[in-house]
Design an enzyme around this catalytic site. Structure first.
Site, mmCIF file in Angstrom:
data_model
loop_
_atom_site.group_PDB
_atom_site.id
_atom_site.type_symbol
_atom_site.label_atom_id
_atom_site.label_comp_id
_atom_site.label_asym_id
_atom_site.label_seq_id
_atom_site.Cartn_x
_atom_site.Cartn_y
_atom_site.Cartn_z
ATOM 1 N N ASP A 84 0.826 -1.210 0.000
ATOM 2 C CA ASP A 84 0.000 0.000 0.000
ATOM 3 C C ASP A 84 0.865 1.268 0.000
ATOM 4 O O ASP A 84 1.988 1.264 0.514
ATOM 5 C CB ASP A 84 -0.916 -0.016 1.234
ATOM 6 C CG ASP A 84 -2.105 0.915 1.060
ATOM 7 O OD1 ASP A 84 -2.397 1.307 -0.082
ATOM 8 O OD2 ASP A 84 -2.744 1.244 2.070
ATOM 9 N N ARG A 116 2.157 -5.098 5.924
ATOM 10 C CA ARG A 116 1.388 -4.050 5.255
ATOM 11 C C ARG A 116 2.191 -2.751 5.306
ATOM 12 O O ARG A 116 2.572 -2.294 6.387
ATOM 13 C CB ARG A 116 0.024 -3.826 5.922
ATOM 14 C CG ARG A 116 -0.726 -2.708 5.206
ATOM 15 C CD ARG A 116 -2.179 -2.549 5.603
ATOM 16 N NE ARG A 116 -2.791 -1.611 4.659
ATOM 17 C CZ ARG A 116 -4.027 -1.662 4.201
ATOM 18 N NH1 ARG A 116 -4.816 -2.626 4.592
ATOM 19 N NH2 ARG A 116 -4.482 -0.770 3.347
ATOM 20 N N ASN A 124 1.324 3.370 -2.886
ATOM 21 C CA ASN A 124 1.896 3.784 -4.181
ATOM 22 C C ASN A 124 1.412 5.173 -4.599
ATOM 23 O O ASN A 124 2.193 6.008 -5.038
ATOM 24 C CB ASN A 124 1.486 2.806 -5.289
ATOM 25 C CG ASN A 124 2.086 1.440 -5.111
ATOM 26 O OD1 ASN A 124 3.036 1.270 -4.356
ATOM 27 N ND2 ASN A 124 1.531 0.458 -5.797
ATOM 28 N N ASN A 156 -10.683 -2.891 -6.140
ATOM 29 C CA ASN A 156 -9.924 -1.906 -6.936
ATOM 30 C C ASN A 156 -10.614 -1.520 -8.249
ATOM 31 O O ASN A 156 -10.261 -0.522 -8.874
ATOM 32 C CB ASN A 156 -8.501 -2.409 -7.234
ATOM 33 C CG ASN A 156 -7.576 -2.356 -6.039
ATOM 34 O OD1 ASN A 156 -6.630 -3.136 -5.935
ATOM 35 N ND2 ASN A 156 -7.836 -1.450 -5.106
HETATM 36 C C1 FPP Z 1 -1.906 0.099 -3.350
HETATM 37 O O1 FPP Z 1 -1.472 1.422 -3.435
HETATM 38 C C2 FPP Z 1 -1.490 -0.651 -4.503
HETATM 39 C C3 FPP Z 1 -2.311 -1.181 -5.452
HETATM 40 C C4 FPP Z 1 -3.775 -1.115 -5.417
HETATM 41 C C5 FPP Z 1 -1.789 -1.858 -6.611
HETATM 42 C C6 FPP Z 1 -0.533 -2.620 -6.358
HETATM 43 C C7 FPP Z 1 0.197 -2.710 -7.610
HETATM 44 C C8 FPP Z 1 1.541 -2.683 -7.721
HETATM 45 C C9 FPP Z 1 2.502 -2.649 -6.628
HETATM 46 C C10 FPP Z 1 2.151 -2.671 -9.012
HETATM 47 C C11 FPP Z 1 1.721 -3.726 -9.926
HETATM 48 C C12 FPP Z 1 2.024 -5.090 -9.507
HETATM 49 C C13 FPP Z 1 2.634 -5.951 -10.301
HETATM 50 C C14 FPP Z 1 2.622 -7.382 -9.980
HETATM 51 C C15 FPP Z 1 3.329 -5.528 -11.497
HETATM 52 P P1 FPP Z 1 -2.558 2.553 -3.487
HETATM 53 O O2 FPP Z 1 -2.773 2.947 -4.884
HETATM 54 O O3 FPP Z 1 -3.784 2.110 -2.763
HETATM 55 O O4 FPP Z 1 -1.836 3.698 -2.712
HETATM 56 P P2 FPP Z 1 -2.509 4.782 -1.785
HETATM 57 O O5 FPP Z 1 -2.974 4.069 -0.552
HETATM 58 O O6 FPP Z 1 -1.397 5.715 -1.516
HETATM 59 O O7 FPP Z 1 -3.628 5.396 -2.564
#
Ligand code: FPP
Length: 263
Positions: A38, A206, A40, A86
């Site tokens: 989490d 996490r 990104n 998602n």
């Molecule tokens: C959560 O961060 C992450 C995701 C919903 C997607 C995870 C995907 C990746 C790490 C990359 C793709 C994976 C592969 C296997 C290539 P968020 O977007 O919820 O972050 P936030 O909480 O800051 O909004």
């Protein structure tokens, strides 16, 4: 069953990933680590980028952590790449994540083979676009004989949906007369989950600061230790992985019983 070829290899360099194993007890390595990657989006925003850039860097982080985990002798990493919830995100972000996973599985397949990584998936395949299903089948086929770490990607995955899927499959077997109600027990139920054949996660990591399980592996984490960090996923490092494993070692896992020194 998983084979037992895994060995702890202190301070061995794997490609460009060096894992500092100082102070790490080889007997404390978890077999299976589940990760909620989490943060990104927030990471990217903080740096003035689009959220999608965070996913791109997050995919690189996952590769680094898989290589480090392989080196440490961890048998399985289950990573939450796309949840059933998602789909509620803006279509542009959903499409970006799907494309990213596709590109990742295509571009990195050679490297995964080189590092003996076996790729598996969990989640519902039905609602995924054809190009995703094709890419996933290809990755499974190309890596199925690899005997190193298993990278188990949760895609279109939700814990509640998985339990419902298992319940329906069991109900069907009872209706067909191939299973008796009195024979339904924990192993039978587990054989109907997407995680069939894998050990339960010993440790759930996490990142990103939130303290919830977000519909991830609801059945499988019954006795998992949980380790969280406020660090956003793109900034997660092999050293932090080692920190989580060290914390895991110091936990007293009682599985509902008593610790040996109080028994
Ligand atoms: C959560 O961060 C992450 C995701 C919903 C997607 C995870 C995907 C990746 C790490 C990359 C793709 C994976 C592969 C296997 C290539 P968020 O977007 O919820 O972050 P936030 O909480 O800051 O909004």
């Amino acid at each position: 069953m998983l084979n037992k070829l895994f060995k702890f290899q202190p301070n061995r360099k794997v490609s460009d990933v060096v894992v500092n194993t100082d102070g790490l007890d080889p007997d404390s390595i978890p077999r299976h680590i589940a990760i909620i990657m989490d943060g990104n989006g927030r990471w990217a925003k903080e740096k003035g980028h689009l959220r999608t850039y965070g996913h791109k860097v997050g995919a690189e982080t996952l590769k680094t952590i898989v290589k480090a985990s392989n080196n440490l002798g961890i048998e399985v990493i289950t990573a939450y790449a796309f949840s059933t919830e998602n789909w509620k995100r803006p279509i542009k972000e959903v499409n970006f994540i799907m494309e990213l996973i596709k590109r990742y599985l295509t571009a990195e397949i050679q490297e995964f083979k080189e590092f003996n990584v076996q790729i598996r998936f969990m989640g519902s395949r039905e609602d995924l676009p054809d190009f995703m299903n094709e890419t996933m089948d290809h990755a499974i086929k190309e890596t199925k004989d690899n005997t190193g770490i298993i990278l188990n990607l949760a895609i279109n995955y939700g814990g509640q949906a998985e339990i419902l899927h298992a319940a329906k499959s069991i109900a069907q077997q009872v209706a067909d007369g191939t299973l008796k109600i009195e024979d339904i027990d924990v192993p039978v139920f587990e054989n109907n989950l997407y995680s069939k054949g894998l050990p339960s996660p010993d440790l759930l990591i996490r990142t990103g600061g939130d303290l919830r399980v977000s519909n991830f592996l609801l059945w499988q984490i019954a006795y998992s230790e949980i380790w969280t960090t406020p660090v956003f996923w793109p900034d997660f490092t092999p050293d932090m992985l080692v920190e989580a494993i060290k914390a895991f070692k110091n936990r007293d896992r009682r599985y509902g019983g008593l610790s040996t020194d109080t028994a």
